[in-house]
Design a protein around this motif. Structure first.
Motif, PDB file in Angstrom:
ATOM      1  N   TRP A  42       0.834  -1.055   0.066  1.00  0.00           N
ATOM      2  CA  TRP A  42       0.030   0.250   0.262  1.00  0.00           C
ATOM      3  C   TRP A  42       0.813   1.273  -0.191  1.00  0.00           C
ATOM      4  O   TRP A  42       0.578   2.328  -0.722  1.00  0.00           O
ATOM      5  N   LEU A  43       1.902   1.192   0.861  1.00  0.00           N
ATOM      6  CA  LEU A  43       2.712   2.455   0.859  1.00  0.00           C
ATOM      7  C   LEU A  43       3.502   2.619  -0.555  1.00  0.00           C
ATOM      8  O   LEU A  43       3.844   3.782  -0.898  1.00  0.00           O
ATOM      9  N   ILE A  44       3.888   1.653  -1.204  1.00  0.00           N
ATOM     10  CA  ILE A  44       4.527   1.685  -2.508  1.00  0.00           C
ATOM     11  C   ILE A  44       3.246   2.265  -3.459  1.00  0.00           C
ATOM     12  O   ILE A  44       3.852   3.303  -4.074  1.00  0.00           O
ATOM     13  N   TYR A  45       2.404   1.770  -3.295  1.00  0.00           N
ATOM     14  CA  TYR A  45       1.071   2.405  -4.221  1.00  0.00           C
ATOM     15  C   TYR A  45       1.078   3.689  -3.915  1.00  0.00           C
ATOM     16  O   TYR A  45       0.841   4.776  -4.811  1.00  0.00           O
ATOM     17  N   LEU A  46       1.000   4.114  -2.668  1.00  0.00           N
ATOM     18  CA  LEU A  46       0.451   5.437  -2.175  1.00  0.00           C
ATOM     19  C   LEU A  46       1.685   6.485  -2.770  1.00  0.00           C
ATOM     20  O   LEU A  46       1.529   7.521  -3.117  1.00  0.00           O
ATOM     21  N   SER A  47       2.790   5.936  -2.483  1.00  0.00           N
ATOM     22  CA  SER A  47       3.993   6.640  -2.895  1.00  0.00           C
ATOM     23  C   SER A  47       4.224   6.910  -4.382  1.00  0.00           C
ATOM     24  O   SER A  47       4.903   8.232  -4.892  1.00  0.00           O
ATOM     25  N   LEU A  48       3.866   6.089  -5.223  1.00  0.00           N
ATOM     26  CA  LEU A  48       3.992   6.156  -6.638  1.00  0.00           C
ATOM     27  C   LEU A  48       2.645   6.836  -7.368  1.00  0.00           C
ATOM     28  O   LEU A  48       2.965   7.318  -8.563  1.00  0.00           O
ATOM     29  N   GLU A  49       1.596   6.681  -6.646  1.00  0.00           N
ATOM     30  CA  GLU A  49       0.399   7.233  -7.374  1.00  0.00           C
ATOM     31  C   GLU A  49       0.504   8.745  -7.634  1.00  0.00           C
ATOM     32  O   GLU A  49       0.066   9.175  -8.704  1.00  0.00           O
ATOM     33  N   GLY A  50       0.963   9.497  -6.856  1.00  0.00           N
ATOM     34  CA  GLY A  50       1.214  11.026  -6.988  1.00  0.00           C
ATOM     35  C   GLY A  50       1.952  11.251  -8.198  1.00  0.00           C
ATOM     36  O   GLY A  50       1.562  11.908  -9.236  1.00  0.00           O
ATOM     37  N   THR A  60       3.334  -1.507 -10.484  1.00  0.00           N
ATOM     38  CA  THR A  60       4.722  -1.642  -9.678  1.00  0.00           C
ATOM     39  C   THR A  60       4.510  -2.186  -8.282  1.00  0.00           C
ATOM     40  O   THR A  60       5.422  -3.099  -7.532  1.00  0.00           O
ATOM     41  N   ALA A  61       3.589  -1.848  -7.458  1.00  0.00           N
ATOM     42  CA  ALA A  61       3.441  -2.658  -6.159  1.00  0.00           C
ATOM     43  C   ALA A  61       3.057  -3.889  -6.326  1.00  0.00           C
ATOM     44  O   ALA A  61       3.643  -4.663  -5.623  1.00  0.00           O
ATOM     45  N   ALA A  62       2.279  -4.396  -7.462  1.00  0.00           N
ATOM     46  CA  ALA A  62       1.762  -5.609  -7.482  1.00  0.00           C
ATOM     47  C   ALA A  62       3.487  -6.697  -8.046  1.00  0.00           C
ATOM     48  O   ALA A  62       3.475  -7.572  -7.480  1.00  0.00           O
ATOM     49  N   ILE A  63       4.302  -6.162  -8.631  1.00  0.00           N
ATOM     50  CA  ILE A  63       5.461  -6.651  -9.029  1.00  0.00           C
ATOM     51  C   ILE A  63       6.454  -6.943  -7.662  1.00  0.00           C
ATOM     52  O   ILE A  63       6.880  -7.954  -7.522  1.00  0.00           O
ATOM     53  N   ALA A  86      -2.602 -10.898   0.863  1.00  0.00           N
ATOM     54  CA  ALA A  86      -2.166  -9.952   1.492  1.00  0.00           C
ATOM     55  C   ALA A  86      -1.795  -8.615   0.380  1.00  0.00           C
ATOM     56  O   ALA A  86      -1.835  -7.310   0.373  1.00  0.00           O
ATOM     57  N   ILE A  87      -1.243  -9.030  -0.709  1.00  0.00           N
ATOM     58  CA  ILE A  87      -0.830  -8.198  -1.730  1.00  0.00           C
ATOM     59  C   ILE A  87      -2.066  -7.584  -2.525  1.00  0.00           C
ATOM     60  O   ILE A  87      -2.241  -6.446  -2.860  1.00  0.00           O
ATOM     61  N   LEU A  88      -3.184  -8.443  -2.733  1.00  0.00           N
ATOM     62  CA  LEU A  88      -4.482  -8.238  -3.308  1.00  0.00           C
ATOM     63  C   LEU A  88      -5.242  -7.336  -2.803  1.00  0.00           C
ATOM     64  O   LEU A  88      -5.755  -6.418  -3.484  1.00  0.00           O
ATOM     65  N   ALA A  89      -5.174  -7.443  -1.446  1.00  0.00           N
ATOM     66  CA  ALA A  89      -6.281  -6.780  -0.740  1.00  0.00           C
ATOM     67  C   ALA A  89      -6.122  -5.033  -0.853  1.00  0.00           C
ATOM     68  O   ALA A  89      -7.232  -4.376  -0.989  1.00  0.00           O
ATOM     69  N   PRO A  90      -4.879  -4.450  -0.634  1.00  0.00           N
ATOM     70  CA  PRO A  90      -4.889  -2.982  -0.917  1.00  0.00           C
ATOM     71  C   PRO A  90      -4.964  -2.400  -2.280  1.00  0.00           C
ATOM     72  O   PRO A  90      -5.055  -1.456  -2.429  1.00  0.00           O
ATOM     73  N   LEU A  91      -4.675  -3.258  -3.242  1.00  0.00           N
ATOM     74  CA  LEU A  91      -4.784  -2.923  -4.692  1.00  0.00           C
ATOM     75  C   LEU A  91      -5.777  -3.090  -5.384  1.00  0.00           C
ATOM     76  O   LEU A  91      -5.984  -2.603  -6.594  1.00  0.00           O
ATOM     77  N   VAL A  92      -6.846  -3.857  -5.106  1.00  0.00           N
ATOM     78  CA  VAL A  92      -8.146  -4.162  -5.630  1.00  0.00           C
ATOM     79  C   VAL A  92      -8.975  -2.629  -5.796  1.00  0.00           C
ATOM     80  O   VAL A  92      -9.032  -2.045  -4.867  1.00  0.00           O
ATOM     81  N   PRO A  93      -9.453  -2.279  -6.864  1.00  0.00           N
ATOM     82  CA  PRO A  93      -9.939  -0.940  -6.997  1.00  0.00           C
ATOM     83  C   PRO A  93     -11.483  -0.898  -6.425  1.00  0.00           C
ATOM     84  O   PRO A  93     -12.334  -0.690  -7.309  1.00  0.00           O
ATOM     85  N   SER A 132       4.201 -11.093 -13.058  1.00  0.00           N
ATOM     86  CA  SER A 132       5.539 -10.600 -13.386  1.00  0.00           C
ATOM     87  C   SER A 132       6.526 -10.678 -12.540  1.00  0.00           C
ATOM     88  O   SER A 132       7.738 -10.957 -12.687  1.00  0.00           O
ATOM     89  N   GLY A 133       5.996 -10.457 -11.355  1.00  0.00           N
ATOM     90  CA  GLY A 133       6.835 -10.533 -10.113  1.00  0.00           C
ATOM     91  C   GLY A 133       7.410 -12.030  -9.787  1.00  0.00           C
ATOM     92  O   GLY A 133       8.753 -12.111  -9.668  1.00  0.00           O
ATOM     93  N   THR A 134       6.480 -12.804 -10.032  1.00  0.00           N
ATOM     94  CA  THR A 134       6.978 -14.397  -9.967  1.00  0.00           C
ATOM     95  C   THR A 134       7.966 -14.611 -10.948  1.00  0.00           C
ATOM     96  O   THR A 134       9.004 -15.379 -10.577  1.00  0.00           O
ATOM     97  N   VAL A 135       7.866 -14.202 -12.379  1.00  0.00           N
ATOM     98  CA  VAL A 135       8.632 -14.312 -13.249  1.00  0.00           C
ATOM     99  C   VAL A 135       9.950 -13.873 -13.029  1.00  0.00           C
ATOM    100  O   VAL A 135      10.944 -14.604 -13.333  1.00  0.00           O
TER     101      VAL A 135
END
Length: 149
Positions: A42-50, A60-63, A86-93, A132-135
């Protein structure tokens, strides 16, 4: 973004992700690592959204979250699906989907269509980023193994 807002977002996201994992009946010892991973995503998403936009921030946060979840599942010897949740929960729109419905009901069809495309794009970007992160992690392991001998 000031530091108090960032700290408040970190605390709220940790509590929300941990509560989400409790609802999904995750083992008690996985609540702290799962909550911390969700908070980090969530913090990665929040930092990059602006500076960028929601699509790039989500991707990027998902990767990053996917790579870290794979590593955490190996270190903690637990299935990676716990950390994927835990990754999916903060990113779902969810909020954007709710607002899209609100715009359709209130008759603001142009705004609703813009939001629909954003929701669909984000819904596609999340699994693509996680895969992509897994790959990328597997590619790193392969390159490390191949070039270390």
């Amino acid at each position: 973004m000031d530091s108090f807002f960032f700290l408040l977002q970190a605390l709220a996201s940790y509590i929300a992700i941990a509560a989400f994992l409790v609802v999904l009946n995750v083992q008690k010892q996985m609540l702290i690592p799962g909550g911390l991973l969700g908070m980090l995503v969530w913090l990665i998403y929040l930092s990059l959204e602006g500076p960028t936009n929601a699509v790039i921030a989500t991707f990027t946060a998902a990767i990053v979250g996917s790579c870290i979840s794979q590593i955490m599942s190996i270190v903690l010897k637990t299935p990676s699906v716990i950390f994927s949740l835990a990754i999916l929960a903060p990113l779902v729109p969810g909020y954007r989907a709710y607002m899209t419905t609100t715009y359709f009901v209130s008759g603001e069809h142009a705004t609703a269509l813009v939001n629909v495309t954003t929701v669909i794009t984000l819904s596609l970007v999340i699994p693509i980023g996680m895969a992509s992160g897994t790959v990328l992690l597997r590619l790193y392991k392969y390159m490390k193994l191949r070039y270390s001998t």
